[in-house]
Design a protein around this motif. Structure first.
Motif, short mmCIF file in Angstrom:
data_model
loop_
_atom_site.label_atom_id
_atom_site.label_comp_id
_atom_site.label_asym_id
_atom_site.label_seq_id
_atom_site.Cartn_x
_atom_site.Cartn_y
_atom_site.Cartn_z
N PRO A 399 0.85 -1.19 0.00
CA PRO A 399 0.00 0.00 0.00
C PRO A 399 0.89 1.25 0.00
O PRO A 399 1.96 1.25 0.59
N GLY A 400 0.45 2.26 -0.66
CA GLY A 400 1.26 3.46 -0.78
C GLY A 400 1.52 4.10 0.58
O GLY A 400 0.75 3.92 1.53
N HIS A 401 2.64 4.79 0.66
CA HIS A 401 2.97 5.48 1.92
C HIS A 401 2.28 6.83 1.95
O HIS A 401 2.40 7.61 1.02
N TYR A 402 1.59 7.08 3.01
CA TYR A 402 0.90 8.37 3.15
C TYR A 402 1.27 8.98 4.49
O TYR A 402 1.75 8.30 5.40
N ARG A 403 1.07 10.24 4.60
CA ARG A 403 1.17 10.88 5.91
C ARG A 403 0.10 11.96 6.00
O ARG A 403 -0.55 12.29 5.01
N ARG A 404 -0.02 12.46 7.24
CA ARG A 404 -1.05 13.49 7.42
C ARG A 404 -0.65 14.74 6.64
O ARG A 404 0.53 15.04 6.52
N GLN A 414 -13.63 12.13 6.11
CA GLN A 414 -12.58 11.22 5.61
C GLN A 414 -12.34 11.40 4.11
O GLN A 414 -11.19 11.44 3.67
N ARG A 417 -10.20 14.34 3.68
CA ARG A 417 -8.85 13.99 4.11
C ARG A 417 -8.11 13.25 3.00
O ARG A 417 -6.93 13.49 2.74
N MET A 418 -8.83 12.33 2.36
CA MET A 418 -8.21 11.55 1.27
C MET A 418 -7.75 12.47 0.16
O MET A 418 -6.67 12.30 -0.41
N ARG A 421 -4.60 14.38 1.30
CA ARG A 421 -3.41 13.53 1.41
C ARG A 421 -2.92 13.06 0.05
O ARG A 421 -1.73 12.89 -0.17
N ASN A 422 -3.87 12.81 -0.85
CA ASN A 422 -3.46 12.38 -2.18
C ASN A 422 -2.68 13.46 -2.89
O ASN A 422 -1.72 13.20 -3.60
#
Lengths: 784, 234
Positions: A399-404, A414, A417-418, A421-422
Motif C-alpha cells: 500500500p502506498g505510503h501516506y502521511r497526514r 474522511q 482527508r483523502m 493527502r493524495n
C-alpha cells in the motif's frame, strides 16, 4: 507479415487507453502544428524575401533630399564601395477615382527612360508605360485589387495643384513597397493609399523637377561596411536638402518585415515549447501508470527471457506511436494553418510572389523535437520499471505510503482527508498538473490580451491623442494664414496648425532620426498624453520625446538633448528634455510650434493642419480640399480606424480562435489525463468505498474534488501567469513602430477561466461516467 | 430463529459473448440472525457469486433474494447502495483499506455515513488494535490490516457480516487472529456472518457449513459445537 506477440500487445495497450492517447496526441499535435505553421510561414517569407531582393535588385542604401541636379549622381557613384546608383523623382499626389468620394493619397515615382536598374518591378498585369507616353501610369497591386482596377482605368492625379488624368496600363509590385503604409498611418490601407509609377520626364515637368532628383538609392559591394558611407553621402547631399542616408534596416517595408519575422520566430519557439513540455509531462504520467499496471506482466516477460532493453524498447515504441499520431495531425494541421497564414500575410505584405510549401527540414525537425520531448517524458518511467527484478515485480505492490497533510483541520470528513493527502503525497505530479492547467489558462489570457491591447492602443491613440477627423499635409511650409481658408470651408468647425520637420535627436553617443512636431499649446485635436493618458499642455520651453525614444537614447527629463534639424535652417541646438509623452504608435519629438518656428528661423508657418469636420458635410469638405493646390495629402481618421481594425481583426480573430482551441486542448489533455489516471490508480479504493455504501456522488467527490482543488488553485496562478506572459510578449514586441500596452480586460480573464472550467467539466463528465461503471466485483477480486 | 436472508431459486448467468457461464444454478438458502455460516467449495463453485448477490454488489439473473422483506433482485442501484451502507459489513481477501487514511480514519470513513455506529476507537478495540489507531495501512502487517478491515466492517453494527476469503492472503497464525476477531464480533454483536473459504479446516468454527460445487449447494453440515478459532489448524 505477422505481428510479433509483443507488437500485438502494443496495439492493444494503445487501444485500451485510447482516450488518453488521443488527448496526448492532440496536445502534441497542437505544439507541432504551431511550430510547423510559424516555421514554414517564416521560411517561406524569408526565402521569398532573399530571392526577391536579389531578383528585383533591392538597394542597400537610401536617401531622400529636397532637390539635387542629376550630375550629383556621378559623384555619389565615385564613393568607395558603391556599385550602382539610381536617382529618381518621387512626389506626393492626391488621387481621385470615379465613384469613390474619400480622399486618396499616393506617392508617384518617376521611371527612367531606360527603365529602372534598382528596385525593379514585377508586372502582374498589363505593361509598363510607353517611354514616349506622358499620361500612362502603373499602380501598386494592393490598390488595384482594393478598387478592382484593370489596365485601361483612368485616374485623376493632382501634383502640387496641377491636375492630370493618367491611364493605368499596368499593375505591379516591388520589394520596396511590400508594406504600403501612408506616412502617418498605422497600417496599410489599400483603398486610400496608392503607389504609382509614370515616365520620369512628364513627372519632373509637373513637379518642377526637370533635370533634378529627390531620391537616391545605391547598392554596395558585398562585405563593404556601408556605415562608413553615411558621412560622405550625407555631406554630398546636405547642400541639396539631404535628410540623411539610411540602410535597409531603416527602410519601411524591410523594417516591418523584420519585426514580423521576429514575432513569427517567437511563435515558432515559445508556443511549441509550451505544448511539447506539457505533452512530455502527460506522457510521463501515462506511461508511468501503464508501467505500474503492467508491473507483473513485465516481470513475467522478463522471467520468460526478454531482456530489459527489449522491454524498454517495447514501451518506448508505445510512446513513439503516440508521437507519430500527434505528428501526422500536427504537420497536416500546421501546413493548413500555415497556408492560411501565408494568404493573410500576402494580403498585408505585397510580395510579388510567395511560395508557401511544406519544408522537409521543418517537418523533420517538428517530428524530432516532439519525439525527443516524448522520450524525455517516458524514458524515466520505462527505465525504472523495466530494470526491476522479476521476483520483486511479481509481488503485489505495497500500500502506498501516506502521511497526514499539514492542511488538515479537525472535523474534516474522511473523503476530504483523502483528497488532501493524495495531493500532498505526490506534490511534484500534482504541481505539474497544476502547472499544465495554469499554462493553458495563461495561453488563453495571452490570446485575449492581443485584442485588448489593440483596442486600448486604438482608444489611446485615436480617441485621446489624435481626435481630429481629417489631417491635411501641405507640400511644404505655408503661412499659418492658410488655416483661415481651411476654417472658411463650410463644414470645417475647427482647424489647428502643426509644423513637422525632420530632425536628428542626439543624446550622448546615441541618436535617432525622426519627425520633430511643433504643436499649439492649447491644441485640442492633437494632444500629448502622460502615463495616465491624461492630456497635458505643451510647455513653452524645451523638448518632449515619446517615452520609448527617451529610453532608446537613455535620456530622462532634465537631460540636455541635441537637436539637429535636417531641413530649413539646419540649425543645431541643445534643449532640455522637459517630459516624456506616452504614445503607443510611432516615435516623435515635440515642442511648441512657435518655439520650433524660431528654431527654424521662420515666421509663423505650418506644414499640416488637423481638422474637425461636421460628419454630414464630409464629402463636400473633401472636394473643396482637393481643389487647394498646397495640399499634398488628406488623411481620414475614421478611415484609418476602420482600416486598422480590418487588417488586424481578421488576423487576430483567427489567432484568438486557434489559440482558444489549442489552449483548450492542453486543458482537456491535462485535466482528462490527470483525472483518468487518478481513476485508474484509485479505482480499487473507490470501488471499496462503493462496496462500503458510499454513493456514486460521494465517490465522485473524492476523485473530482481533488481535480477541483487543483483547477481552482491553477486558475489564479494561470491568470497571473497570463498577465506576465502578456507583459513579456509586449516587451519583446516593443519596437520603433509600435509599443503594445500591457492591458488585459476583465472579460479576457473571465473568458480564459470559463474555457478552463468548461474543459474541466467536459473531462469530469467523461470520467464521471466511468466512475458509474466501476466494476465493484472485479476490482475487489484483483489485487493491485 | 428469524431468517435475515432467504433466497429461492437464485441463478446467475454471465454472458461472455459466445459462451454463457452458469455461476449459480438455482440456489435456495437462508441465513439466520446471529448465525455463523461458512461457505465452502473449490474455486468456480459459485460461492463468491452468491456472497456478492447477498451483499448487494451483484444482481441475480433469476430467482429472488430477500433481506428481511426487502427484495434485492428488484432493488435499484441507489437502494442497493443504501442497503450496503446501513446493513452490510464486508471483509475482503486483500483488505481493501484506503491507503491514505489511518486505521482509525478507515473505520471513521464508514461510521461517518452509517446510522447509529459505534465509535471507531471502540471498533478497533474489539479487534485488538487499540494501539495501532494512528498507523497508516503501509505501517501495518497483513493480519493487522485485515483486522482494521474487520473493525471497519463491524463499526456500523451491521446486521450481516460478509467475509470473502478473509484469511486467504495470511499465514495460519495471523489467520487465526483474524478469525478470532470475526468470531468475537459474531458472538458479541450478533451479526449474521457468512465466511467464504476454500479451506475446509475453517469450517469448524461455523454453526452451519454450506458446501458448494458447480453453482449448486451440494450439501449442508450442521456443527453441534462451534470450535474456537484457536482450535483450528491448517
Amino acid at each position: 507479415m505477422t505481428l510479433s506477440a509483443l507488437n500485438r500487445k502494443l496495439f492493444r495497450d494503445l487501444w485500451a487507453v485510447r482516450g488518453q492517447v488521443i488527448a496526448i496526441a492532440l496536445v502534441l499535435a497542437g505544439g507541432i502544428a504551431t511550430y510547423v505553421m510559424a516555421a514554414s510561414t517564416l521560411r517561406a517569407m524569408r526565402d521569398t524575401q532573399t530571392r526577391m531582393y536579389r531578383e528585383f535588385r533591392f538597394p542597400d542604401l537610401f536617401a531622400s533630399l529636397k532637390r539635387a541636379p542629376l550630375s550629383l549622381a556621378s559623384r555619389v557613384r565615385q564613393l568607395p564601395g558603391i556599385i550602382e546608383v539610381e536617382t529618381r523623382t518621387a512626389a506626393p499626389a492626391n488621387i481621385s477615382l470615379a465613384g469613390f468620394s474619400q480622399p486618396v493619397s499616393g506617392l508617384i515615382i518617376g521611371l527612367p527612360a531606360s527603365g529602372p536598374i534598382l528596385n525593379l518591378l514585377h508586372l502582374h498585369a498589363g505593361r509598363l508605360p510607353d517611354p514616349n507616353a506622358d499620361h500612362e501610369a502603373i499602380v501598386s497591386d494592393g490598390f488595384a485589387q482594393a478598387h478592382k482596377l484593370n489596365p485601361g482605368f483612368r485616374l485623376d492625379v493632382t501634383i502640387e495643384g496641377r491636375r492630370q488624368t493618367l491611364t493605368v496600363v499596368g499593375i505591379v509590385s516591388t520589394p520596396e513597397f511590400t508594406y504600403q503604409i501612408a506616412p502617418g498611418s498605422l497600417v496599410p490601407d489599400f483603398t486610400t493609399y496608392c503607389i504609382l509609377w509614370m515616365n520620369a520626364k512628364p513627372l519632373q515637368a509637373s513637379f518642377r523637377m526637370t533635370g533634378a532628383f529627390n531620391q537616391i538609392a545605391a547598392t554596395v559591394s558585398p562585405g563593404f561596411p556601408f556605415e562608413n558611407l553615411f558621412a560622405p553621402l550625407d555631406s554630398l547631399l546636405r547642400p541639396y536638402g539631404g535628410l540623411g542616408a539610411h540602410a535597409r534596416k531603416e527602410q519601411v517595408s524591410h523594417r516591418f518585415l523584420t519585426e514580423e519575422f521576429k514575432q513569427l520566430e517567437m511563435m515558432a519557439t515559445l508556443f511549441p515549447a509550451m505544448f511539447l513540455s506539457v505533452a512530455a509531462f502527460l506522457l510521463n504520467v501515462v506511461v508511468g501508470r501503464l508501467m505500474t499496471t503492467q508491473r507483473s506482466q513485465i516481470a513475467t516477460l522478463k522471467a520468460f527471457g526478454y531482456t530489459t532493453s527489449a522491454i524498454a524498447w517495447h514501451f518506448l515504441k508505445f510512446t513513439l506511436l503516440i508521437v507519430a499520431i500527434g505528428a501526422v495531425i500536427g504537420i497536416a494541421g500546421g501546413f493548413q494553418m500555415g497556408s492560411g497564414m501565408a494568404r493573410l500575410y500576402k494580403d498585408v505584405y505585397r510580395f510579388p510572389y510567395l511560395e508557401y510549401g511544406l519544408d522537409w527540414r521543418v517537418t523533420l525537425f517538428a517530428f524530432a523535437i516532439s519525439a525527443l520531448a516524448a522520450m524525455t517524458g517516458a524514458l524515466f518511467a520505462v527505465l525504472k520499471a523495466s530494470a526491476e527484478s522479476p521476483a520483486v515485480a511479481m509481488q503485489p505492490a505495497n500500500p502506498g505510503h501516506y502521511r497526514r497533510a499539514w492542511l488538515e483541520f479537525p472535523g474534516l470528513s474522511q473523503p476530504s482527508r483523502m483528497i488532501l493527502r493524495n495531493i500532498l503525497r505526490r506534490p511534484v505530479k500534482c504541481s505539474l498538473s497544476l502547472a499544465g492547467i495554469a499554462l493553458s489558462t495563461a495561453i488563453l489570457v495571452l490570446g485575449g490580451f492581443w485584442i485588448d491591447a489593440v483596442d486600448f492602443m486604438v482608444f489611446a491613440q485615436l480617441r485621446r491623442a489624435q481626435t481630429e477627423d481629417l489631417a491635411v499635409t501641405f507640400f511644404g511650409p505655408v503661412s499659418s494664414r492658410a488655416l483661415y481658408s481651411l476654417r472658411s470651408i463650410p463644414g470645417v468647425t475647427l482647424a489647428e496648425p502643426s509644423r513637422t520637420v525632420s530632425a536628428r535627436i542626439r543624446f550622448e553617443h546615441r541618436s535617432f532620426r525622426t519627425g520633430l512636431q511643433g504643436l499649439e499649446p492649447s491644441a485640442t485635436l492633437r494632444r500629448l498624453l502622460d502615463d495616465r493618458l491624461q492630456p497635458f499642455e505643451v510647455p513653452s520651453q524645451g523638448l518632449l520625446l515619446t517615452g520609448h525614444l527617451a529610453t532608446m537614447l537613455g535620456a530622462k527629463p532634465g537631460d540636455l538633448i541635441t537637436v539637429e534639424l535636417l531641413e530649413g535652417s539646419r540649425a543645431i541646438r541643445t534643449l532640455p528634455l522637459t517630459a516624456t509623452v506616452n504614445e503607443y504608435i510611432g516615435i516623435s519629438a515635440y515642442m511648441r510650434r512657435d518655439a520650433l518656428n524660431r528654431f527654424l528661423r521662420e515666421s509663423d508657418v505650418t506644414t499640416s493642419a488637423n481638422l474637425r469636420v461636421d460628419p454630414n458635410r464630409l464629402d463636400s469638405v473633401y472636394s473643396r480640399l482637393r481643389c487647394i493646390p498646397a495640399i499634398a495629402g488628406i488623411a481620414v481618421r475614421s478611415q484609418a480606424l476602420q482600416s486598422f481594425y480590418k487588417t488586424l481583426a481578421a488576423q487576430m480573430l483567427t489567432f484568438a480562435f486557434f489559440n482558444t482551441i489549442l489552449a483548450g486542448t492542453i486543458a482537456v489533455g491535462v485535466v482528462y489525463n490527470t483525472v483518468r489516471i487518478a481513476l485508474s490508480e484509485r479505482s480499487r479504493e473507490l470501488a471499496s468505498l462503493r462496496v462500503l455504501g458510499y454513493t456514486r456522488g460521494e465517490v465522485a467527490y473524492i476523485l473530482l474534488g481533488e481535480l477541483a482543488l487543483v483547477v481552482f488553485s491553477a486558475l489564479p496562478l494561470g491568470l497571473w501567469l497570463g498577465r506576465q506572459f502578456s507583459a513579456y510578449f509586449a516587451s519583446t514586441a516593443q519596437t520603433e513602430l509600435f509599443r503594445i500596452p500591457v492591458v488585459v480586460a476583465p472579460g479576457t480573464y473571465a473568458f480564459s477561466a470559463l474555457v478552463i472550467l468548461l474543459s474541466t467539466l467536459l473531462s469530469a463528465f467523461i470520467v464521471g461516467r466511468q466512475v458509474n461503471h466501476l466494476d465493484l466485483v472485479e476490482v475487489l477480486k484483483a489485487r493491485e | 430463529m428469524q431468517a435475515v436472508f432467504h433466497a429461492h431459486g437464485v441463478t446467475k448467468v454471465y454472458d461472455m459473448g459466445e459462451v454463457q457461464v452458469h455461476a449459480l444454478r438455482g440456489v435456495d438458502i437462508e441465513l439466520f440472525a446471529g448465525e455463523m455460516m461458512v461457505l465452502l467449495g473449490p474455486s468456480g463453485s459459485g460461492k463468491s457469486t452468491l456472497l456478492n448477490i447477498l451483499g448487494g454488489l451483484d444482481r441475480a439473473s433469476g430467482g429472488h433474494v430477500f433481506y428481511r422483506d426487502f427484495d434485492l433482485t428488484t432493488a435499484s442501484d441507489s437502494q442497493l447502495t443504501q442497503y450496503r451502507r446501513l446493513h452490510v459489513g464486508f471483509v475482503f481477501q486483500f483488505y481493501n483499506l484506503i491507503p491514505s487514511l489511518t486505521a482509525l480514519e478507515n473505520v471513521a470513513a464508514v461510521t461517518e455515513i452509517a446510522r447509529d455506529p459505534m465509535k471507531p476507537e471502540e471498533a478497533l478495540d474489539l479487534v485488538g488494535l487499540a494501539d495501532r489507531r494512528h498507523h497508516f495501512p503501509s505501517q501495518l502487517s497483513g493480519g493487522q490490516q485485515q483486522r482494521v478491515a474487520i473493525a471497519r466492517a463491524i463499526a456500523k453494527r451491521p446486521t450481516v457480516l460478509l467475509c470473502d476469503e478473509p484469511t486467504g492472503a495470511l499465514d495460519s497464525e495471523t489467520g487465526v487472529l483474524v478469525l478470532e476477531a470475526i468470531d468475537r464480533v459474531n458472538r458479541e454483536l450478533g451479526s449474521a456472518t457468512a465466511v467464504i473459504t476454500h479451506n475446509a479446516d475453517i469450517a469448524g468454527m461455523a454453526d452451519r457449513v454450506v458446501h458448494m460445487s458447480n453453482g449448486n449447494i451440494s450439501h449442508i453440515d450442521h456443527n453441534q459445537k462451534r470450535k474456537q478459532p484457536r482450535e483450528l489448524h491448517w
